[in-house]
Design an enzyme around this catalytic site. Sequence first.
Site, PDB file in Angstrom:
ATOM      1  CE  LYS A  12      -9.665   5.516  13.621  1.00 53.94           C
ATOM      2  NZ  LYS A  12      -8.833   6.528  13.005  1.00 53.94           N
ATOM      3  N   GLY A  47       0.225   4.826   4.080  1.00 55.07           N
ATOM      4  CA  GLY A  47       1.278   3.910   3.635  1.00 55.07           C
ATOM      5  C   GLY A  47       2.581   4.635   3.347  1.00 55.07           C
ATOM      6  CE  LYS A  78     -13.991   4.193  -3.187  1.00 50.42           C
ATOM      7  NZ  LYS A  78     -14.945   5.159  -3.687  1.00 50.42           N
ATOM      8  CE  LYS A 119      -6.036   3.420  12.801  1.00 47.23           C
ATOM      9  NZ  LYS A 119      -5.685   4.777  13.181  1.00 47.23           N
ATOM     10  N   GLY A 141       0.831  -1.201   0.000  1.00 48.70           N
ATOM     11  CA  GLY A 141       0.000   0.000   0.000  1.00 48.70           C
ATOM     12  C   GLY A 141       0.863   1.248   0.000  1.00 48.70           C
ATOM     13  CG  ASN A 154     -13.740   8.414   8.596  1.00 45.23           C
ATOM     14  OD1 ASN A 154     -14.499   7.786   7.876  1.00 45.23           O
ATOM     15  ND2 ASN A 154     -12.480   8.043   8.801  1.00 45.23           N
TER      16      ASN A 154
END
Length: 349
Positions: free
Chosen positions: A204, A15, A296, A120, A10, A270
């Site tokens: 989380k 990464g 994403k 995650k 990644g 997020n």
Amino acid sequence: MASKKVCIVGSGNWGSAIAKIVGGNAAQLAQFDPRVTMWVFEEDIGGKKLTEIINTQHENVKYLPGHKLPPNVVAVPDVVQAAADADILIFVVPHQFIGKICDQLKGHLKANATGISLIKGVDEGPNGLKLISEVIGEHLGIPMSVLMGANIASEVADEKFCETTIGCKDPAQGQLLKELMQTPNFRITVVQEVDTVEICGALKNVVAVGAGFCDGLGFGDNTKAAVIRLGLMEMIAFAKLFRSGPVSSATFLESCGVADLITTCYGGRNRKVAEAFARTGKSIEQLEKELLNGQKLQGPETARELHSILQHKGLVDKFPLFMAVYKVCYEGQPVGEFIRCLQNHPEHM
């Protein structure tokens, strides 16, 4: 002892930040081979291949611009080729892609290879919850550890001080991974409760979406603190319900737990996208393109998987905050109704 070869699977934002640390340490420590391979999903950037840019300019201009990677980090566009000789595999890709990557790697790894997941997210298994490290370990037949913590990638790349948590059942392996990844400004605690560390890292992101809704709706710091606390309560309850091993409150006090939750609810992607979602009414997909360079978002996807797992077990009512995030993201529930999950939370009944 032969020096250990390392491959980073990644090369996104996180990464690349980890590649900076691992490359620097591998170049200096005798126990590691100085050449670190990094699998890069090949993209065309202004007529040039991203791998070529990384290998000549030593910078991931798309996902971590402005940061030089050590010259001993070598970008490889073929994941099998990148991982073929590795003793230690560091997995750091969006969790939606891990199944496909494991399918490609299966049968092509060294017999005694080990892995560590920085991913995650959770997956659905036949008995409900499946952790990403379990998915990788079962697919590839390798022992897995995890690393989770309050680690916003850009700040790690800037070498600003932070802590993180490695979950590893084997103390010797835990120590080796700590040596590979610790720096004066990236401090690591190793714990043996691997599952709890990983559950913290996944859940989380769902709470952070709730925190972002809060910000977008103009609620204050008190409301956001309530989201964080109630989110933490749901994280602990979920871990206790779905893990067979011990779940100690102490692990939630490590960087992987409360610290990661706080930083993600104030500074993570997020939160940022959820705030824009609440303010603009644009779709999550549209905002990913606009705000994240196409990367994403993990929170909504994890909420969807949680909904499926909890529905299967008949436990949807026990996790109102998680489910409110799911309903807003996937069932068209107005974001303004998010506050209801806090007002009617079973913690207060």
